[in-house]
Design a protein around this motif. Structure first.
Motif, mmCIF file in Angstrom:
data_model
loop_
_atom_site.group_PDB
_atom_site.id
_atom_site.type_symbol
_atom_site.label_atom_id
_atom_site.label_comp_id
_atom_site.label_asym_id
_atom_site.label_seq_id
_atom_site.Cartn_x
_atom_site.Cartn_y
_atom_site.Cartn_z
ATOM 1 N N GLN A 1 32.538 42.408 37.980
ATOM 2 C CA GLN A 1 33.721 42.611 37.400
ATOM 3 C C GLN A 1 34.193 41.068 36.862
ATOM 4 O O GLN A 1 34.789 40.999 35.844
ATOM 5 C CB GLN A 1 35.026 42.948 38.398
ATOM 6 N N TYR B 1 29.849 45.630 42.556
ATOM 7 C CA TYR B 1 30.805 45.829 41.524
ATOM 8 C C TYR B 1 31.915 44.936 41.261
ATOM 9 O O TYR B 1 32.252 44.510 40.520
ATOM 10 C CB TYR B 1 31.206 47.302 42.144
ATOM 11 N N TYR B 2 32.442 44.394 42.515
ATOM 12 C CA TYR B 2 33.503 43.282 42.399
ATOM 13 C C TYR B 2 32.881 41.882 42.000
ATOM 14 O O TYR B 2 33.620 41.563 41.072
ATOM 15 C CB TYR B 2 34.114 43.245 43.822
ATOM 16 N N MET C 1 37.196 49.926 35.735
ATOM 17 C CA MET C 1 38.065 49.394 36.757
ATOM 18 C C MET C 1 38.819 50.127 37.441
ATOM 19 O O MET C 1 39.784 50.861 36.961
ATOM 20 C CB MET C 1 38.735 48.371 35.892
ATOM 21 N N HIS D 1 32.864 40.350 33.587
ATOM 22 C CA HIS D 1 32.737 41.780 32.537
ATOM 23 C C HIS D 1 33.286 41.094 31.332
ATOM 24 O O HIS D 1 34.412 40.362 31.280
ATOM 25 C CB HIS D 1 33.614 42.556 33.052
ATOM 26 N N LEU E 1 31.103 50.568 34.554
ATOM 27 C CA LEU E 1 32.006 49.825 35.405
ATOM 28 C C LEU E 1 33.572 50.095 35.300
ATOM 29 O O LEU E 1 34.138 48.841 34.942
ATOM 30 C CB LEU E 1 31.806 48.373 35.387
#
Length: 197
Positions: A144, A140-141, A119, A147, A117
């Motif tokens: 994040q 994905y967002y 950034m 994470h 992942l």
């Protein structure tokens, strides 16, 4: 035979639980893995899932291997959740995308993580071209936000793949190349880690 999404997934007959039926993926995994249970593996392995009812992290480490892998890769809404031991399980990345603590609990002295992942420095260069890409970027967002701190690992390898799509099978050779490049770049640090140990 080259794999395509049309060979691996098909519209679900029960769209209330998931858009796609992934039975062909399950059959492919049974062929490729060649083993039935966690006990058959030469090395320790944990499939990390999320209990979609409670939001808890669940690490599967015994029993049917293919079932565990399918549970840990079940994208909510797209692919069906898996029922196991009274829990309804989906992809663990939703709540713990880089499960370092689980690996340490399994007894690892040195944790080398591969973080897929990356950034992005800005936004994605192109708008999503299909439903999968839209879903992928949304997840994905969201992911994040949970994470983990990279300091929790002894070293993290992060291939530069942010702009690549997981829906594009033609991109697999490039994904492999970038992964290899990232690993080679990490070799001096990895050498130091093992020498220190």
């Amino acid at each position: 035979m080259a794999q395509t999404w049309s060979r691996l997934i098909r519209p679900s007959l029960r769209p209330k639980s998931a858009i796609f039926d992934v039975s062909p993926v399950e059959q492919l995994l049974e062929e490729v893995l060649g083993v039935k249970t966690f006990a058959d593996l030469p090395l320790g392995f944990g499939a990390v899932c999320c209990d979609i009812s409670s939001g808890e992290v669940v690490a599967l480490r015994s029993g049917d291997l293919v079932d565990a892998v399918m549970a840990s890769s079940s994208v909510p809404g797209l692919f069906p959740a898996r029922e196991r031991d009274g829990r309804l399980l989906v992809d663990g990345g939703i709540v713990d995308n880089l499960p370092v603590n689980i690996v340490r609990d399994m007894g690892a002295d040195i944790v080398i993580a591969v973080d897929l992942l990356e950034m992005p420095s800005a936004r994605f260069p192109k708008p999503p071209s299909n439903l999968f890409e839209s879903w992928q970027r949304s997840l994905y967002y969201l992911i994040q936000k949970n994470h983990p701190d990279p300091e929790l690992t002894d070293h993290t390898i992060t291939p530069r793949i942010a702009e690549m799509s997981f829906t594009d099978f033609d991109g697999v050779p490039e994904l492999i190349r970038r992964g290899q490049e990232a690993a080679e770049h990490s070799l001096p640090r990895l050498r130091d880690l093992f020498l220190e140990d």
